[in-house]
Design an enzyme around this catalytic site. Structure first.
Site, PDB file in Angstrom:
ATOM      1  CD  GLN A 144      -6.556   1.303   1.636  1.00 33.58           C
ATOM      2  OE1 GLN A 144      -5.924   1.385   2.693  1.00 33.58           O
ATOM      3  NE2 GLN A 144      -6.454   0.266   0.820  1.00 33.58           N
ATOM      4  NE  ARG A 199      -4.159  -2.149   1.344  1.00 34.26           N
ATOM      5  CZ  ARG A 199      -5.173  -2.675   2.013  1.00 34.26           C
ATOM      6  NH1 ARG A 199      -5.320  -2.415   3.294  1.00 34.26           N
ATOM      7  NH2 ARG A 199      -6.032  -3.467   1.406  1.00 34.26           N
ATOM      8  CG  HIS A 254      -4.200  -0.616  -8.020  1.00 35.30           C
ATOM      9  ND1 HIS A 254      -3.166  -0.893  -8.880  1.00 35.30           N
ATOM     10  CD2 HIS A 254      -3.955   0.621  -7.533  1.00 35.30           C
ATOM     11  CE1 HIS A 254      -2.341   0.130  -8.888  1.00 35.30           C
ATOM     12  NE2 HIS A 254      -2.788   1.048  -8.097  1.00 35.30           N
ATOM     13  CD  GLU A 255      -1.800  -4.001  -3.695  1.00 29.43           C
ATOM     14  OE1 GLU A 255      -2.259  -4.474  -2.638  1.00 29.43           O
ATOM     15  OE2 GLU A 255      -0.990  -4.602  -4.417  1.00 29.43           O
ATOM     16  N   GLY A 256      -7.011  -2.408  -2.593  1.00 26.20           N
ATOM     17  CA  GLY A 256      -7.989  -1.947  -1.611  1.00 26.20           C
ATOM     18  C   GLY A 256      -8.506  -0.582  -1.996  1.00 26.20           C
TER      19      GLY A 256
END
Lengths: 649, 649
Positions: A496, A345, A489-491
């Site tokens: 978040q 992240r 992307h990545e959450g």
């Protein structure tokens, strides 16, 4: 260095104009500004030289750190920046192999960039010497990677390979490390992370890829057969390397052949594209097949794929199913994968910040070069005078200062977080524990804040260019398109926010939030003693108090529906508070503190100092007031959105 | 209607998914939502049927207005919406003619859309019956055009032709109207507006195109020879029509052959691509030549050109220079062109609002169709339960309600402004004067607010789609790209802000601002009597008071440098105040006002009513608090940006 010629220009008049205008922006990567900023943050603000007193980094010094950054800068300038538009236009496409499978064709530049990156040792930068690594602190590795991201985010996908290999190093067997991780660190093979599936994007509970036990005693680890589809896999197919190591989340069926619902049943499996023996020699094709490429809005240089596992195209080792080797224990997949999540992240935050930085530098140069309009005076405009540079207009300066405050601020926060990673690995026990806690709280901000605000910076960079910014003859529109991915992307942003307000600020009875508040308060206390920063210190103290109070209000009924209904506005407010703290802390480097000697290096650097102070002042005057606006609905647990019926929308 | 097949999908698995998922979004133009919203705003809010009591509109009725909207909706659904992606992918390109000039190739869909639009009579919708027009109110014309913009903004460039012909109708000679305007209204020829030049984007003072007198007594008007380059000309070259009528801003040299500096020297000239005789028959090619196409980030279906005038490719009538006919008086060009500016800027606002609306509808449908994740409960998530639709999640609803409040609110404001245009043309003297003043003040907001906020709406539409929204298989990424232009063309955001704070709110001693305040206060007074709206009325009253005070503070030193340093944040605050007023006024349609009978049509429409009220509540809870944040720097005349030196950036 040869300048890339725009593939779009057709008119000689226009071509001349574009040539004259973007000469500097095309070679922007050679500008000194970014390097100076990174050097300042690492050296004067974070004081990373102190890390060299730790045993792991004992061989390092200011000089070795600088040499790494020099190398990164050079490779980025030569092998990445000139081809950023090339990989956008010459998008990955497929051709059909003799066996009917699809292969992905990438521009030559992508192959050459990979080779240069691998040869520089960057893939293994943080690894032990005996693994061929450099034992660099993570903060230096991250700083070096900034130059690649800034030069071309979508050529910079080697980071995925490092992340993959790191996960194997953390959880794999000796053989898995030797065969898979080592070959990835050497750049011989590339790596991917295979989490999402077409029917289950962010919802990992719903992973449906099955991993069925095949042979418990394979020397590379318990062998499974995988069946399923994975979506959004960056670097899922290409021939840049001779093999690709997929790290796949899959579920091992229970004794009834059923998949356990939820995330508990998820395991982590290594699935190489080509099966290998214990010495890493290629053996035969595994049943992992490219099903299609995603055609994206931006970030086009990185091939993004849909992969089919075990659909029957190949019968590896004579049987159906893609062959994979379990990493860690069954059901332990998410834990193993999320071990790397903070760094992943931070990586997204870095990408967003560097796209912002690239846009800032391009628009700054354009604003200095382009003559247009005349300044306002009391007597109106005098049209007989020649036009002035765009940068003479107050609104252009506002858009530049906004970008500077967002992108430099984000860079500072990300390097701060990267240093926390080092503290967790090499700090003394108490420091390491605090760093880990602080990192947990800050990670959602490190990922989300740059994704949102440096995207806005890219929009301002377009705006400064006017109509030209809207054309593909200038680089800024691509930065904006590329950057839009980072909130997804990545959450996603929403995830978040849930992580921040639903987990991080309440975990261990709010210990993480308290630690952050203490850290911020230290900065406030120091700034109170500096006359020119005292007002900002007051604003930050108020913001901190209000964020704390809003956190309490949100959770005051104990009902997560109410608390989390406005998690995103909460995160926006929280992020701005964190960024205000970062800017105040950075500004303290230049402060005329009667109790403290400023660093001699920072004396006399008038414009550099003025720029940092102006960006800090901008942030407090223009941005900090927004915190209150976002918190209003959090404080009141406003349910307007949560309660509206689907039919009313 | 045949659904357009995505040109990108390569995988059968993925293709099936996309097919299943965007079936509804692909045919979104057939949804009832947009039409219901427009009908409600025209009929129940603006009460446009009252216009039919005016002589000009005496033949009209609710039924004729509805028939126009029906036709627009049908053509937009059949000829525009299915090809919106086609014109993005199959971008305009050039081929070389036998004579060495370039021609622009456009997809067949663009030709057919033009034909259908012209045949519907929309080009002349507001014109007199004797000109082949329908004598429609402008507000109905604008509402009808919304359907085309929403279906495909970049196929909707016929508006330029109407604008061009309107300018000729307002300022041209009888012959110019008969030859040029009439053929444009009939759709036989198209029109352009040629303002910008490569070296002078927004700065019209620096126009360098020369118009040299050739023959004062040409029957089509005083004939000039033009020499220069024009940039950013939409529709500057194509073969959709047999001729193109360029309206060109140029300077007539003084007796020394010099161009007068500033905007005073600018004249307006008709320059047809092909010269015509007095009956409109084509005669010979004029020296207007395509120099190149701009390759844009979005809005790709509209060819955008660089044109060379009089560079020598042709010698029309045997002499050098592009032939043009003066419109109006020499030096009166800007006044003639800006006569149309309010409508042109409303047009940009409409484009932005409709791109927002298209994204809202697509993401709403996606959120209803796509199953993912599970709702939060006190007991955590139950992974054994099936996933719910995205629209069940609070944060998805927040993003939908934000879009709804931005896009419906913008639509309402724009229709309100369009009705003001009708008031200026057909209202009684006092009403017309007030409408004109109010329109002057509101135009910068009508242009800038949707450009900024409906762009943000498009970003939220992408976010709701997650990774899929980032691919070109779904429509939302294109809306976002298309919409980014609207803060740039027809006067950038910065220029709108200077117009608002530097001119509109101070003109005639602040009369326009006072009138707006009075109008807003009437709404506040009515809302105070409605229990469920009284709090919003209070918020709006406070916002109005603060914007007024900030206006005074900004100008309190009388120094335009200080007043205008923060013109953009001022405009953002002002725009939000205006939008809060619009929403409060719209909500009053549904109010349970003890002193007033609600419209019977609005009774019992539960979900429709709930949606409007929720959007209004959203705007007051989430957006109105931002007004204070923007005003802070305006009030304090913050000079952080204005004073920062270029070297410090």
């Amino acid at each position: 260095m040869k300048r890339e010629v725009s593939p779009f220009v057709v008119s000689p008049v226009y071509a001349e104009f574009v040539e004259a205008s973007n000469h500097e922006t095309a070679t922007q990567s050679e500008s000194k500004y970014m390097r100076e900023t990174v050097d300042f943050l690492l050296r004067d603000w974070l004081k990373i030289e102190s890390l060299t007193s730790r045993p792991r980094f004992a061989d390092h010094s200011h000089e070795t750190f600088s040499a790494v950054l020099d190398t990164a800068e050079t490779i980025a300038n030569e092998k990445y920046a000139p081809f950023n538009r090339t990989v956008d236009v010459d998008e990955p496409h497929t051709e059909t192999n003799a066996d009917g499978t699809l292969r992905v064709i990438l521009p030559r530049a992508t192959h050459e960039a990979w080779r240069a990156y691998a040869e520089s040792g960057m893939l293994a930068a943080a690894q032990d010497y005996e693994l061929g690594g450099m034992q660099l602190p993570y903060v230096v590795e991250a700083a070096a990677n900034m130059f690649f991201s800034r030069a071309s985010i979508s050529i910079s996908w080697a980071l995925l390979t490092t992340g993959n290999a790191n996960a194997i190093m953390a959880h794999g067997t000796r053989a898995q490390k030797d065969v898979f991780a080592k070959n990835e660190f050497a750049g011989r093979w590339a790596g991917t992370m295979c989490l999402s599936e077409p029917q289950a994007g962010s919802s990992l509970s719903d992973v449906a890829t099955r991993a069925v036990l095949d042979d418990e005693s394979d020397p590379l680890g318990p062998r499974y057969r995988l069946f399923g589809n994975k979506m959004w896999i960056s670097g899922g197919e290409h021939d840049v390397t001779e093999n690709i190591v997929h790290l796949v989340l899959a579920k091992i069926p229970d004794t009834d052949g059923k998949l356990v619902p939820g995330t508990r049943g998820i395991s982590l499996v290594i699935v190489p594209k080509v099966l290998v023996d214990e010495r890493g020699a290629l053996v035969e094709r595994n049943d992992v097949v490219l099903a299609g490429l995603n055609h994206k809005l931006g970030w086009r240089g990185t091939p993004n794929t849909l992969l089919n596992f075990g659909e029957g195209k190949f019968k590896p080792l004579g049987k159906a199913g893609a062959v994979g080797y379990l990493v860690g224990k069954p059901g332990d997949g998410l834990r193993c994968m999320f071990h790397m999540m903070n760094e992943a992240r931070i990586g997204i935050g870095l990408a967003a910040a560097m796209l912002g930085m690239a846009g800032y530098e391009a628009s700054l140069q354009y604003a200095k070069d382009r003559k247009q309009g005349r300044p306002i005076t009391g007597a109106g405009k005098d049209a007989s005078k020649p036009p002035v540079a765009l940068i003479e207009h107050a609104d252009i300066k506002r858009m530049l200062l906004a970008q500077k405050s967002y992108c430099e601020g984000a860079t500072a926060l990300l390097l701060y977080c990267a240093k926390l990673v080092d503290e967790t690995h090499t700090g003394e026990a108490a420091t390491a524990a605090d760093a880990k806690l602080l990192l947990e709280v800050l990670t959602p901000i490190a990922k989300s804040w740059p994704s949102e605000n440096c995207l806005e910076a890219n929009s301002l960079a377009i705006q400064i260019h006017g109509g030209y910014g809207y054309t593909r003859d200038f680089p800024v529109e691509q930065y904006w398109r590329d950057n839009r991915l980072n909130m997804i992307h990545e959450g996603t942003h929403g995830i978040q926010a849930m992580d921040l307000l639903g987990r991080k600020v309440v975990m261990e009875g709010g210990k993480g939030l308290t630690l952050l508040a203490t850290t911020i308060n230290e900065t406030i206390q120091r700034a109170f003693h500096v006359p020119e920063l005292a007002t900002h210190a007051q604003s930050l103290a108020r913001a901190l108090q209000h964020v704390g109070a809003a956190t309490k209000s949100a959770w005051s009924t104990g009902n997560p529906n109410e608390a989390l209904a406005n998690a995103v506005p909460y995160m926006q407010a929280f992020g701005h508070m964190v960024m205000a703290w970062v800017w105040l802390d950075v500004a303290l480097c230049f402060a005329r503190d009667p109790h403290r000697h400023p660093s001699p290096r920072l004396e006399g650097e008038g414009a550099f100092r003025e720029g940092k102070r102006a960006a800090c002042n901008y942030f407090f005057a223009y941005e900090v007031p927004k915190i209150e606006a976002w918190l209003a609905v959090v404080r009141s647990r406003d349910m307007t959105c949560a309660n509206v019926s689907a039919d009313a929308l």
